[in-house]
Enzyme design. Structure first.
Site, PDB file in Angstrom:
ATOM      1  N   ASP A 202      16.291 -14.310 -89.027  1.00  0.00           N
ATOM      2  CA  ASP A 202      16.849 -14.654 -90.334  1.00  0.00           C
ATOM      3  C   ASP A 202      17.514 -13.436 -90.978  1.00  0.00           C
ATOM      4  O   ASP A 202      16.960 -12.330 -90.956  1.00  0.00           O
ATOM      5  CB  ASP A 202      15.683 -15.137 -91.213  1.00  0.00           C
ATOM      6  CG  ASP A 202      16.128 -15.715 -92.535  1.00  0.00           C
ATOM      7  OD1 ASP A 202      16.827 -16.738 -92.532  1.00  0.00           O
ATOM      8  OD2 ASP A 202      15.766 -15.135 -93.582  1.00  0.00           O
ATOM      9  N   GLU A 256       9.424  -6.982 -72.727  1.00  0.00           N
ATOM     10  CA  GLU A 256       8.080  -6.833 -72.135  1.00  0.00           C
ATOM     11  C   GLU A 256       7.643  -8.134 -71.480  1.00  0.00           C
ATOM     12  O   GLU A 256       6.648  -8.182 -70.771  1.00  0.00           O
ATOM     13  CB  GLU A 256       7.056  -6.476 -73.232  1.00  0.00           C
ATOM     14  CG  GLU A 256       7.178  -5.058 -73.746  1.00  0.00           C
ATOM     15  CD  GLU A 256       6.363  -4.859 -75.033  1.00  0.00           C
ATOM     16  OE1 GLU A 256       5.550  -5.730 -75.405  1.00  0.00           O
ATOM     17  OE2 GLU A 256       6.568  -3.812 -75.678  1.00  0.00           O
TER      18      GLU A 256
HETATM   19  C1  GLC Z   1      18.685 -17.667 -94.289  1.00  0.00           C
HETATM   20  C2  GLC Z   1      18.095 -19.045 -94.190  1.00  0.00           C
HETATM   21  C3  GLC Z   1      18.059 -19.650 -95.552  1.00  0.00           C
HETATM   22  C4  GLC Z   1      17.184 -18.797 -96.444  1.00  0.00           C
HETATM   23  C5  GLC Z   1      17.670 -17.339 -96.450  1.00  0.00           C
HETATM   24  C6  GLC Z   1      16.639 -16.424 -97.025  1.00  0.00           C
HETATM   25  O1  GLC Z   1      20.004 -17.684 -94.676  1.00  0.00           O
HETATM   26  O2  GLC Z   1      18.818 -19.809 -93.265  1.00  0.00           O
HETATM   27  O3  GLC Z   1      17.590 -20.971 -95.545  1.00  0.00           O
HETATM   28  O4  GLC Z   1      17.201 -19.278 -97.756  1.00  0.00           O
HETATM   29  O5  GLC Z   1      17.908 -16.882 -95.141  1.00  0.00           O
HETATM   30  O6  GLC Z   1      15.569 -16.251 -96.155  1.00  0.00           O
END
Ligand code: GLC
Length: 541
Positions: A202, A256
């Site tokens: 993310d 790993e």
């Molecule tokens: C990414 C995710 C989104 C979230 C953001 C903060 O863009 O896809 O849904 O709100 O990160 O974590």
């Protein structure tokens, strides 16, 4: 098992909260995913990417994690996750989990410890705490703005400020602190040891900030620049070169394991800089949001496809194609809007102006899946697109849960409209999502999209997706490799050859003849001789 299975995989995104609810509490859960594995196997997908199911107060739909190495009781237990892994693997479906390294929840014990500790303490150094500006520190340390609206800083009772690129409940980690890095290595190993096949990373481009004092203001440039040369590196918190050090370390951890675990980056960076994330000693793949945002025009698609393929070729990686996810207006609906309409602004008016042409969106969504699945690289599908689900643009304000709505003072509606719980069975309560009241209301008529209604209907979206995913697998066996060869079929037509397959999509109003050969699939069904506007076809030479 091939160590590069992901290069050409079809990966299905499960937004767990809205997928299937096994216990009637109105929220999708891990046993719910298990209950639909036969359906997913029949769809033919290679892997599932599960959005965060870790303990979380759900301030941002689980992207505010309070424990990275457990399962939130609302989604089940670690044992339920083990069952899901076993059952998915038994069907040759791999599992990718979502890692949220940029920030955690303000309920995370490390942030709670930081709040309890004094300014300058090691506990605070895991996050980004700074004194404020102004005579009494009453002003934020910089002008940085949150992606969700409002300042990216919040003040704590002792007067210091902490940084959060997203909501105030999502404090950003300080990735220059080795303790933060070690803890994430542990998290990667924890899930890899359990047997997951990969990770979706993310906000992969946000981890490193320029924290040199005095902090540099962004003067309103709060997104990563859309166009920046590979030597970019000039924004205080997006896409900084140092972020790649983190991924080089992660590569070693992922390697790993046998096979090495996959890592796919969510990195909202320029097309020029995206390949940097997928160099051989870094992550494996990155979402191609340029494809998702591409206007419905043949030349624009061709440009995006060419640049994406060239970019990954330069580093030996494979690209990805994505049209929808849990953060954007569903593409069936986007494709029914006039070119140039900003979907976020459109949503702000409850989807009334300009009106979406659903029949057009439907046609284009059907045409686009054949394009997506013909291209070399991985295809990421978002749950429900195989049912042809549209956006739900008019959810009532009191139902909205996305923090964007509140943080923008209602100016933006947020992302709930693409997260409405799935319709599985038209005749059951909540259209088969589960026995309870779903956490977001499903609109009237949602049942007509239900899987039960499409089952056995050869003209349905579901049938088209199933056939295309299967045919793709067979074709890949004949034509592995990352290349396509463009065919000139007119300015409004996208046509290319990949091994024995020819794919053609007509973006223009004038019908064009279908190339010679056997029609394998067409977006309209049947075996057309001509392609009309917004229609596509696969032909075997
Ligand atoms: C990414 C995710 C989104 C979230 C953001 C903060 O863009 O896809 O849904 O709100 O990160 O974590």
């Amino acid at each position: 098992m091939s160590s590069t299975w992901w290069r050409d995989a079809v990966i299905y995104q499960v937004y767990v909260r809205s997928f299937a609810d096994s216990n009637g509490d109105g929220t999708g859960d891990l046993p719910g995913v298990v209950s639909k594995l036969d359906y997913l196997e029949e769809l033919g997908v290679d892997a599932l990417w599960l959005t965060p199911f870790f303990p979380s107060p759900q301030a941002d739909g689980g992207y505010d994690v309070s424990d990275y190495r457990d399962v939130d009781p609302m989604y089940g237990s670690l044992d339920d996750f083990r069952t899901l892994l076993d059952e998915a693997h038994a069907r040759r479906i791999r599992i990718i989990v979502d890692i949220v390294p940029n920030h955690c929840s303000d309920a995370h014990p490390d942030f709670q410890a930081a709040l309890a500790a004094a300014p300058g303490s090691p506990e605070r150094d895991r996050f980004i705490f700074r004194d404020g500006l102004g005579e009494h520190g009453e002003l934020p340390p910089s002008d940085w703005q949150s992606k969700f609206g409002g300042p990216a800083w919040d003040r704590v009772p002792d007067g210091q400020w902490y940084m959060h690129i997203f909501s105030r409940e999502q404090p950003d980690f300080n990735w220059r602190n080795p303790a933060v890095r070690e803890d994430f290595d542990r998290t990667l190993r924890f899930w890899s040891d359990l047997g997951v096949d990969g990770f979706r990373i993310d906000v992969a481009h946000g981890l490193m900030k320029d924290l040199e004092a005095p902090l540099r203001n962004t003067c309103g440039a709060d997104n990563a620049p859309l166009l920046s040369p590979p030597e970019g590196d000039n924004h205080p918190f997006w896409d900084r070169d140092e972020v790649h050090e983190v991924y080089r370390e992660w590569r070693k951890v992922l390697d790993e394991y046998d096979p090495p675990r996959l890592a796919v980056a969510e990195a909202g960076v320029s097309l020029d800089r995206l390949p940097l994330y997928v160099r051989q000693d870094e992550l494996d793949q990155a979402f191609n949001f340029f494809y998702l945002r591409c206007p419905w025009q043949a030349d624009e698609f061709r440009r995006v496809i060419d640049s994406a393929l060239a970019g990954v070729a330069s580093v030996g990686a494979s690209t990805s194609w994505v049209l929808s996810n849990h953060d954007v207006v569903r593409h069936r609906t986007r494709y029914g809007l006039p070119n140039g309409t900003d979907p976020v602004k459109w949503l702000a008016g409850n989807g009334t102006e300009p009106p979406a042409d659903d029949a057009l969106g439907e046609k284009r969504a059907r045409a686009s899946v054949l394009l997506t699945l013909a291209l070399p690289g991985a295809a990421y599908l978002y749950q429900g697109e195989e049912l042809g689900l549209p956006e739900v643009p008019d959810l009532p304000a009191e139902a909205l849960r996305d923090p964007i709505y509140e943080r923008t003072g209602g100016r933006e509606k947020g992302r709930d409209g693409c997260r409405v719980p799935l319709p599985w069975n038209a005749d059951e309560p909540a259209f088969g999502f589960g026995a309870g009241t779903p956490w977001l209301p499903q609109p009237q008529g949602w049942g007509r999209y239900a899987a039960s209604e499409q089952e056995g209907d050869e003209g349905s979206f579901l049938a088209l997706y199933r056939r295309a995913v299967r045919a793709r697998r067979q074709l890949l066996a004949l034509a592995p490799g990352d290349g396509i060869e463009w065919i000139n079929a007119g300015c409004d037509v996208l046509a290319f050859r990949r091994g024995p397959l020819q794919c053609m999509l007509n973006f223009g109003p004038t019908p064009v003849p279908v190339p010679a050969g056997r029609v394998l699939l067409s977006s309209t069904g049947g075996e057309p001789q001509e392609l009309g506007a917004d229609e596509s076809v696969w032909v075997l030479a």
